[in-house]
Structures are given as structure tokens and as C-alpha cells.
Design a protein around this motif. Sequence first.
Motif, short mmCIF file in Angstrom:
data_model
loop_
_atom_site.label_atom_id
_atom_site.label_comp_id
_atom_site.label_asym_id
_atom_site.label_seq_id
_atom_site.Cartn_x
_atom_site.Cartn_y
_atom_site.Cartn_z
N PHE A 1 0.81 -1.22 0.00
CA PHE A 1 0.00 0.00 0.00
C PHE A 1 0.84 1.28 0.00
CE2 PHE A 1 -2.48 -3.27 2.33
CZ PHE A 1 -3.55 -3.37 1.47
N HIS A 2 2.18 1.14 -0.07
CA HIS A 2 3.10 2.28 -0.06
C HIS A 2 2.96 3.10 1.22
CE1 HIS A 2 3.83 1.33 -4.26
NE2 HIS A 2 2.52 1.41 -4.49
N ALA A 3 2.65 2.43 2.31
CA ALA A 3 2.50 3.11 3.60
C ALA A 3 3.87 3.47 4.15
CB ALA A 3 1.77 2.21 4.59
N THR A 4 3.95 4.62 4.80
CA THR A 4 5.18 5.07 5.43
C THR A 4 5.13 4.77 6.93
OG1 THR A 4 4.30 7.27 5.86
CG2 THR A 4 5.40 6.91 3.74
N ALA A 5 6.29 4.89 7.57
CA ALA A 5 6.35 4.64 9.01
C ALA A 5 5.46 5.62 9.78
CB ALA A 5 7.79 4.73 9.50
N SER A 6 5.46 6.89 9.37
CA SER A 6 4.65 7.88 10.08
C SER A 6 3.16 7.63 9.92
CB SER A 6 5.00 9.29 9.59
OG SER A 6 4.77 9.41 8.19
N SER A 7 2.74 7.09 8.77
CA SER A 7 1.32 6.79 8.58
C SER A 7 0.91 5.52 9.32
CB SER A 7 0.99 6.66 7.09
OG SER A 7 1.68 5.56 6.51
N LEU A 8 1.85 4.59 9.47
CA LEU A 8 1.56 3.36 10.20
C LEU A 8 1.59 3.55 11.71
CD1 LEU A 8 3.66 0.78 8.14
CD2 LEU A 8 1.17 0.94 8.21
N SER A 9 2.31 4.54 12.16
CA SER A 9 2.52 4.76 13.58
C SER A 9 1.22 4.83 14.39
CB SER A 9 3.34 6.04 13.79
OG SER A 9 3.49 6.34 15.15
N PRO A 10 0.22 5.63 14.00
CA PRO A 10 -1.02 5.67 14.79
C PRO A 10 -1.75 4.34 14.81
CG PRO A 10 -0.88 7.57 13.33
CD PRO A 10 0.20 6.61 12.92
N ILE A 11 -1.66 3.60 13.70
CA ILE A 11 -2.33 2.29 13.63
C ILE A 11 -1.72 1.34 14.64
CG2 ILE A 11 -2.81 0.31 12.15
CD1 ILE A 11 -2.78 2.22 9.76
N TYR A 12 -0.40 1.32 14.71
CA TYR A 12 0.27 0.45 15.67
C TYR A 12 -0.01 0.89 17.10
CZ TYR A 12 2.93 -2.35 12.32
OH TYR A 12 3.29 -3.24 11.34
N ALA A 13 -0.08 2.19 17.33
CA ALA A 13 -0.40 2.70 18.67
C ALA A 13 -1.79 2.27 19.09
CB ALA A 13 -0.27 4.22 18.70
N ILE A 14 -2.76 2.37 18.16
CA ILE A 14 -4.12 1.92 18.46
C ILE A 14 -4.14 0.43 18.75
CG2 ILE A 14 -6.42 1.59 17.46
CD1 ILE A 14 -5.96 4.23 15.92
N SER A 15 -3.32 -0.33 18.02
CA SER A 15 -3.21 -1.77 18.27
C SER A 15 -2.75 -2.05 19.69
CB SER A 15 -2.25 -2.40 17.26
OG SER A 15 -2.01 -3.76 17.54
N GLU A 16 -1.78 -1.26 20.16
CA GLU A 16 -1.30 -1.44 21.53
C GLU A 16 -2.39 -1.08 22.54
OE1 GLU A 16 1.42 -2.76 22.39
OE2 GLU A 16 2.70 -2.67 20.62
N ILE A 17 -3.19 -0.06 22.22
CA ILE A 17 -4.27 0.34 23.12
C ILE A 17 -5.34 -0.75 23.18
CG2 ILE A 17 -6.13 2.01 23.48
CD1 ILE A 17 -4.23 4.12 22.26
N THR A 18 -5.66 -1.35 22.03
CA THR A 18 -6.64 -2.44 22.05
C THR A 18 -6.12 -3.63 22.84
OG1 THR A 18 -5.81 -3.33 19.94
CG2 THR A 18 -7.64 -1.76 19.84
N LEU A 19 -4.80 -3.82 22.82
CA LEU A 19 -4.21 -4.86 23.66
C LEU A 19 -4.50 -4.58 25.13
CD1 LEU A 19 -2.23 -7.18 24.44
CD2 LEU A 19 -0.43 -5.44 24.38
N ALA A 20 -4.33 -3.31 25.52
CA ALA A 20 -4.58 -2.94 26.91
C ALA A 20 -6.03 -3.20 27.29
CB ALA A 20 -4.23 -1.47 27.13
#
Length: 267
Positions: A209-228
Motif C-alpha cells: 500500500f506504499h505506507a510510510t512509518a509515520s502513517s503506520l505509527s497511529p495504527i500500531y499505537a491503536i493496536s497497543e491500546i486495544t491490547l490494553a
Amino acid sequence: MKREDFLLVLASSVEGITWGADTVIMALYLKSLGLNPLTIGAILGSAIIVNTLLSLLWSVLGDAYGRKKFVYISRGIGGLSFLLLLIAPYAYLFANQGFGLIASILAEKSGDLDKAMAYRSSLNILFPVIGSLLPTALNFKGIIIVDGIVTFLSLLLVIPVKENYKGTSRVTLKISSFKILGKLSTEAIIGLGAGVLLPMLSLWFNLRFHATASSLSPIYAISEITLALSTLFSPILASTLGRIRAILTFSPPWNGRPKITSLKINL
């Protein structure tokens, strides 16, 4: 909480910042160096194997001769490896090792282990969220420098702690709690899936999808929050559905560091 307990809790959980950040950027950083996906996968996969074996080595030596000195060695090598990663991609093979040593010191010294582990679990969720958000503010090299600093910080936090355990003076691979570990062996299967998927997932998003690290960053953060949140509510699900049914219905909450949250085993 006692001062030494606090230092050990912080030292054993602050590395979550590097975990959260590296899950987002490491494969993309190696790609930016011109490495192909096969080589990137080989480095990331080999790093898991190398650091697992090194962690086992430090644990065995720590049981024999005292753990604190091997915290210094393992964290020192890890911090140096992150800094060398700026010029040598294969340095990542040695960047993450020896985590269990600090937790062992905490278990040996803590006056209230339940409280200490509760705080540690909370920080183990918070710090990866912080790490996942670093790509929104820093470039690859800046994040890797932060990784090195955090790794050295975990070492410095252990220095004021006085270790009472002197070791057995015998080097052995014998595990007295092997039967208990056998009951928890299903966690290794979860870890296998996480180890195969998570390190390469950001690269797949980038290539597909040509995603960059900065665009993926919030998605990964939300993933960590859903883990919590899943960790918080898993006991409720277990009491409502039953422990085994809850495990079979919902995937166990994990973020690369699998944990049992709804299954109680009487040991």
C-alpha cells in the motif's frame, strides 16, 4: 512501592519503547538501506533466534554467578548494537537480549511482588504505545538512537539496586520447573506466529500500500491500546463465557510478547 522495586519495574519495562518503535520501523529502515525483503526477513528472523539463545546463556550464567553483572553485559551489548545499527544492519542480531534477568532480580527482591508485577504489566502496555508513536516525530536514525539510549537507561536503573542473590556457582541447563513450563507451552505457538508476522508486517504494508512509518505509527499505537483493553476485559469474558470457551472464541491478547490472561492453571 520500595525504591528498588520501582527501579526494577521501570528497568524491566522501559524497553517496551524500543519494541513499539522497532515493530513499526525496523523492516522499513533495513529496506531504506537497500536490502531486499528476503535479506530483511533473514536478519529479523535470525535476530529472534540469536537473542533467544543469548538470553538463555545470560540466564544460565546469572543463576550460577549472580544476575546483575550479566544485566550490565547484555544491556551493554544491546545498547551498543543499536548504535552500530546506524552503520551496520547486521548489528540488529544482538540488539535485544537478557530481558529475563531484571525480572528475576525483581522476583527475588520485591517485598510485594503482586503489586510490582501489576505496575510492570501496566508499563509494559504504556511504553510500547509511546514507542509506536515515535515515527510521527523522528526519522529512522533518530528512533534507533532513542533505542540505544533506552537500552542503556535500563542498565543504569539497575545500578543502585543491591543484589542479594550470589548464585549457585554451578552452570547447568537443568530447569527445575520444567513441568510448569510444559503446561504453558501453548504460549510458544502464539509466539511463533507473532515472530513470523509482526517484524515483517510494516514492510508488507509499505510494499502493498506504499505506507510510510509515520502513517503506520497511529495504527500500531491503536493496536497497543486495544491490547490494553483486551487485557483489562479478558477476566470478565472468562467469568461470563468460561475460561476455555473464552480462549477458543477470542484470540489471546498479544503484541509479540504473548501472555495468558484468561486461563488459570493450578500448579
